[in-house]
Design an enzyme around this catalytic site. Sequence first.
Site, PDB file in Angstrom:
ATOM      1  N   LYS A  46       2.330  -3.916   6.566  1.00 31.63           N
ATOM      2  CA  LYS A  46       2.705  -3.944   5.139  1.00 31.63           C
ATOM      3  C   LYS A  46       4.231  -3.837   4.997  1.00 31.63           C
ATOM      4  O   LYS A  46       4.838  -4.562   4.198  1.00 31.63           O
ATOM      5  CB  LYS A  46       2.029  -2.806   4.376  1.00 31.63           C
ATOM      6  CG  LYS A  46       0.504  -2.921   4.294  1.00 31.63           C
ATOM      7  CD  LYS A  46       0.065  -4.113   3.488  1.00 31.63           C
ATOM      8  CE  LYS A  46      -1.439  -4.219   3.343  1.00 31.63           C
ATOM      9  NZ  LYS A  46      -1.890  -5.546   2.882  1.00 31.63           N
TER      10      LYS A  46
ATOM     11  N   TYR B 294      -1.418  -0.898  10.903  1.00 34.19           N
ATOM     12  CA  TYR B 294      -1.764  -1.473   9.597  1.00 34.19           C
ATOM     13  C   TYR B 294      -0.612  -1.276   8.603  1.00 34.19           C
ATOM     14  O   TYR B 294      -0.138  -2.213   7.962  1.00 34.19           O
ATOM     15  CB  TYR B 294      -3.053  -0.827   9.046  1.00 34.19           C
ATOM     16  CG  TYR B 294      -3.247  -1.072   7.572  1.00 34.19           C
ATOM     17  CD1 TYR B 294      -3.567  -2.344   7.115  1.00 34.19           C
ATOM     18  CD2 TYR B 294      -3.078  -0.054   6.632  1.00 34.19           C
ATOM     19  CE1 TYR B 294      -3.718  -2.590   5.749  1.00 34.19           C
ATOM     20  CE2 TYR B 294      -3.228  -0.283   5.282  1.00 34.19           C
ATOM     21  CZ  TYR B 294      -3.551  -1.554   4.840  1.00 34.19           C
ATOM     22  OH  TYR B 294      -3.691  -1.793   3.497  1.00 34.19           O
TER      23      TYR B 294
ATOM     24  N   SER C 239       0.835  -1.201   0.000  1.00 31.43           N
ATOM     25  CA  SER C 239       0.000   0.000   0.000  1.00 31.43           C
ATOM     26  C   SER C 239       0.868   1.249   0.000  1.00 31.43           C
ATOM     27  O   SER C 239       1.972   1.253   0.565  1.00 31.43           O
ATOM     28  CB  SER C 239      -0.849  -0.009   1.268  1.00 31.43           C
ATOM     29  OG  SER C 239      -1.466   1.243   1.459  1.00 31.43           O
TER      30      SER C 239
HETATM   31  P1  NAD Z   1     -11.169  -6.387   1.554  1.00 29.64           P
HETATM   32  O1  NAD Z   1     -11.338  -6.331   3.024  1.00 29.64           O
HETATM   33  O2  NAD Z   1     -12.356  -6.145   0.701  1.00 29.64           O
HETATM   34  O3  NAD Z   1     -10.517  -7.797   1.132  1.00 29.64           O
HETATM   35  C1  NAD Z   1      -9.664  -8.523   1.992  1.00 29.64           C
HETATM   36  C2  NAD Z   1     -10.231  -9.927   2.102  1.00 29.64           C
HETATM   37  O4  NAD Z   1      -9.392 -10.696   2.970  1.00 29.64           O
HETATM   38  C3  NAD Z   1     -11.631  -9.952   2.706  1.00 29.64           C
HETATM   39  O5  NAD Z   1     -12.506 -10.670   1.849  1.00 29.64           O
HETATM   40  C4  NAD Z   1     -11.451 -10.637   4.054  1.00 29.64           C
HETATM   41  O6  NAD Z   1     -12.583 -11.408   4.401  1.00 29.64           O
HETATM   42  C5  NAD Z   1     -10.225 -11.492   3.792  1.00 29.64           C
HETATM   43  N1  NAD Z   1      -9.439 -11.829   4.997  1.00 29.64           N
HETATM   44  C6  NAD Z   1      -9.022 -10.988   5.967  1.00 29.64           C
HETATM   45  N2  NAD Z   1      -8.308 -11.668   6.886  1.00 29.64           N
HETATM   46  C7  NAD Z   1      -8.267 -12.964   6.471  1.00 29.64           C
HETATM   47  C8  NAD Z   1      -7.690 -14.152   6.997  1.00 29.64           C
HETATM   48  N3  NAD Z   1      -7.013 -14.146   8.148  1.00 29.64           N
HETATM   49  N4  NAD Z   1      -7.864 -15.308   6.339  1.00 29.64           N
HETATM   50  C9  NAD Z   1      -8.576 -15.335   5.181  1.00 29.64           C
HETATM   51  N5  NAD Z   1      -9.133 -14.244   4.632  1.00 29.64           N
HETATM   52  C10 NAD Z   1      -8.985 -13.066   5.272  1.00 29.64           C
HETATM   53  O7  NAD Z   1      -9.996  -5.380   1.176  1.00 29.64           O
HETATM   54  P2  NAD Z   1      -9.492  -4.880  -0.245  1.00 29.64           P
HETATM   55  O8  NAD Z   1      -9.776  -3.432  -0.328  1.00 29.64           O
HETATM   56  O9  NAD Z   1      -9.938  -5.772  -1.310  1.00 29.64           O
HETATM   57  O10 NAD Z   1      -7.928  -5.024  -0.013  1.00 29.64           O
HETATM   58  C11 NAD Z   1      -7.191  -6.154  -0.452  1.00 29.64           C
HETATM   59  C12 NAD Z   1      -5.744  -5.991  -0.031  1.00 29.64           C
HETATM   60  O11 NAD Z   1      -5.230  -4.793  -0.590  1.00 29.64           O
HETATM   61  C13 NAD Z   1      -5.543  -5.889   1.479  1.00 29.64           C
HETATM   62  O12 NAD Z   1      -4.367  -6.590   1.811  1.00 29.64           O
HETATM   63  C14 NAD Z   1      -5.350  -4.402   1.704  1.00 29.64           C
HETATM   64  O13 NAD Z   1      -4.555  -4.158   2.833  1.00 29.64           O
HETATM   65  C15 NAD Z   1      -4.648  -3.990   0.427  1.00 29.64           C
HETATM   66  N6  NAD Z   1      -4.855  -2.563   0.085  1.00 29.64           N
HETATM   67  C16 NAD Z   1      -6.121  -2.063  -0.005  1.00 29.64           C
HETATM   68  C17 NAD Z   1      -6.310  -0.720  -0.311  1.00 29.64           C
HETATM   69  C18 NAD Z   1      -7.684  -0.121  -0.371  1.00 29.64           C
HETATM   70  O14 NAD Z   1      -7.819   1.088  -0.228  1.00 29.64           O
HETATM   71  N7  NAD Z   1      -8.750  -0.894  -0.597  1.00 29.64           N
HETATM   72  C19 NAD Z   1      -5.195   0.107  -0.547  1.00 29.64           C
HETATM   73  C20 NAD Z   1      -3.929  -0.438  -0.464  1.00 29.64           C
HETATM   74  C21 NAD Z   1      -3.764  -1.781  -0.145  1.00 29.64           C
HETATM   75  C1  WQD Z   2      -9.185  10.265   0.900  1.00 25.63           C
HETATM   76  C2  WQD Z   2      -9.332  11.758   1.133  1.00 25.63           C
HETATM   77  C3  WQD Z   2      -9.506  12.368   3.444  1.00 25.63           C
HETATM   78  C4  WQD Z   2     -13.410  10.431   4.084  1.00 25.63           C
HETATM   79  C5  WQD Z   2      -6.754   5.190   3.158  1.00 25.63           C
HETATM   80  C6  WQD Z   2      -5.744   4.463   3.993  1.00 25.63           C
HETATM   81  C7  WQD Z   2      -4.654   3.894   3.134  1.00 25.63           C
HETATM   82  C8  WQD Z   2      -5.210   3.060   1.974  1.00 25.63           C
HETATM   83  C9  WQD Z   2      -6.324   3.745   1.259  1.00 25.63           C
HETATM   84  C10 WQD Z   2      -5.071   0.726   2.489  1.00 25.63           C
HETATM   85  C11 WQD Z   2      -8.504  12.280   2.297  1.00 25.63           C
HETATM   86  C12 WQD Z   2     -10.793  12.707   2.710  1.00 25.63           C
HETATM   87  C13 WQD Z   2     -12.232  10.902   3.543  1.00 25.63           C
HETATM   88  C14 WQD Z   2     -14.425  11.370   4.446  1.00 25.63           C
HETATM   89  C15 WQD Z   2     -13.012  13.148   3.690  1.00 25.63           C
HETATM   90  N1  WQD Z   2      -5.741   1.802   2.419  1.00 25.63           N
HETATM   91  N2  WQD Z   2     -12.037  12.236   3.346  1.00 25.63           N
HETATM   92  N3  WQD Z   2     -14.173  12.686   4.234  1.00 25.63           N
HETATM   93  O1  WQD Z   2      -6.777   8.298   3.718  1.00 25.63           O
HETATM   94  O2  WQD Z   2      -5.860   8.417   1.367  1.00 25.63           O
HETATM   95  O3  WQD Z   2      -6.108   6.230   2.461  1.00 25.63           O
HETATM   96  O4  WQD Z   2      -7.279   4.259   2.183  1.00 25.63           O
HETATM   97  O5  WQD Z   2      -3.888   0.544   2.348  1.00 25.63           O
HETATM   98  O6  WQD Z   2      -3.847   3.130   3.978  1.00 25.63           O
HETATM   99  O7  WQD Z   2      -5.200   5.362   4.928  1.00 25.63           O
HETATM  100  O8  WQD Z   2      -8.140   7.439   1.747  1.00 25.63           O
HETATM  101  O9  WQD Z   2     -10.506   7.521   1.103  1.00 25.63           O
HETATM  102  O10 WQD Z   2      -9.910   7.595   3.563  1.00 25.63           O
HETATM  103  O11 WQD Z   2      -9.430   9.564   2.123  1.00 25.63           O
HETATM  104  O12 WQD Z   2     -12.837  14.359   3.527  1.00 25.63           O
HETATM  105  O13 WQD Z   2     -15.484  10.989   4.959  1.00 25.63           O
HETATM  106  O14 WQD Z   2     -10.702  12.034   1.476  1.00 25.63           O
HETATM  107  O15 WQD Z   2      -9.200  13.335   4.391  1.00 25.63           O
HETATM  108  O16 WQD Z   2      -8.069  13.559   1.944  1.00 25.63           O
HETATM  109  P1  WQD Z   2      -6.677   7.716   2.385  1.00 25.63           P
HETATM  110  P2  WQD Z   2      -9.579   7.971   2.164  1.00 25.63           P
END
Ligand code: NAD
Ligand code: WQD
Length: 352
Positions: A154, A150, A126
């Site tokens: 990573k 979190y 991430s």
């Molecule tokens: P999500 O929560 O929709 O998907 C994650 C899945 O993993 C879920 O279906 C959950 O049930 C499953 N899971 C969690 N713990 C588990 C375990 N111990 N065993 C088996 N399954 C398990 O999240 P997402 O948005 O699809 O994210 C997928 C990956 O990408 C995650 O690793 C997340 O950290 C990473 N990521 C997400 C974002 C984002 O903003 N969505 C950004 C950067 C990185």
């Molecule tokens: C985006 C922008 C907020 C909600 C997060 C995690 C990051 C990654 C992605 C997993 C920011 C603003 C938000 C609201 C707002 N996840 N905001 N009102 O913070 O960039 O990243 O998700 O790895 O680790 O930190 O994403 O969508 O929460 O926010 O004004 O109700 O929207 O301040 O500027 P962020 P976000």
Amino acid sequence: MDKTVLVTGGAGYIGSHTAVALLERGHRVVIADNLANSSAEAVVTVRRLTGREVAFHQIDLTDEDALDEVFAEHPIESVIHFAGLKAVGESVTAPLAYYRANLISTLNLLNRMQHRDVRKLVFSSSATVYGDPEQLPITESARTGATNPYGRTKLMIEEICRDLAASDPRWRISLLRYFNPVGAHPSGEMGEDPLGVPNNLVPYVMQVAVGRRDRMRVFGADWDTPDGSGVRDYIHVLDLAEGHLAALEHLESGCEVFNLGTGRGASVFEVIKTTENVSGRSIPFEVVGRRDGDIATSLADPSKANEALEWRADRNLEVMLRDAWNWQSRHPNGYADKVGDDVDVPTPTPPD
Ligand code: NAD
Ligand code: WQD
């Protein structure tokens, strides 16, 4: 292509979209997910959209024996590892749950892979590993420093992967640092379905548009950005899914890190305005104080992935929000609205 890919977390938001992309490319897909943050209906939808069979194992990756049974049952050739917990705020209040879910799961997975002689891995990292960046856009060589448990999981997993790759050249690992994934499958049948109150901007703004919530709260309009609101590099989940395919197809010996983003930034106000345009609904909002841990701007330099993976994220903000709205407006309550749906979909073909 006709390879079996284990997709951990494949019932989740990014995993389900990637599963569809893999199946469309001709891969076979096995999903392992404990459904802690997702619905089995997402797996049903993957099958419906592709007309392909998908093996699904509802297991927790902290259970290494259960994981080994999955490897025993299928000729797995590579793994895309999405499974994990991802809520930043929750990780601050429940750090042990996060270290357990994310680290123990990954150690079990890597151990089983090594044991079963499977050494191709694509991992969901991430942009959160960059903390508050010193320079924009952010390249892969930027200083890392997560600001919450979190993000630290990573960073730790990235280090574990580097150590593993250094120990044995047969490992081929890609660490993908996603920026802000948003949007949904263009069919409107698959999308993001957060449990409870959404933490992230786009799911929240969509729930306001559909009438599930009254108003947006904009976390600060006094940032050092063009309109004062926070700027992020939003990336369409389909572009992200295609990035995983590209990473899988370009895996090389060792461990490489790639930014997956567009290189274009959008502010909170632009997201609100564009959502109003694509939905035809007005989005009431109020500006409130800054959220703890937020930064002004996050923006990827995706040129390494553009060149090395021959991949580019092309879908713009309007397409991202149009597709998110299409999903949200058809399913105001997410997958709960799909249970028992009788959609016209292709008949699944049995596995070869
Ligand atoms: P999500 O929560 O929709 O998907 C994650 C899945 O993993 C879920 O279906 C959950 O049930 C499953 N899971 C969690 N713990 C588990 C375990 N111990 N065993 C088996 N399954 C398990 O999240 P997402 O948005 O699809 O994210 C997928 C990956 O990408 C995650 O690793 C997340 O950290 C990473 N990521 C997400 C974002 C984002 O903003 N969505 C950004 C950067 C990185
Ligand atoms: C985006 C922008 C907020 C909600 C997060 C995690 C990051 C990654 C992605 C997993 C920011 C603003 C938000 C609201 C707002 N996840 N905001 N009102 O913070 O960039 O990243 O998700 O790895 O680790 O930190 O994403 O969508 O929460 O926010 O004004 O109700 O929207 O301040 O500027 P962020 P976000």
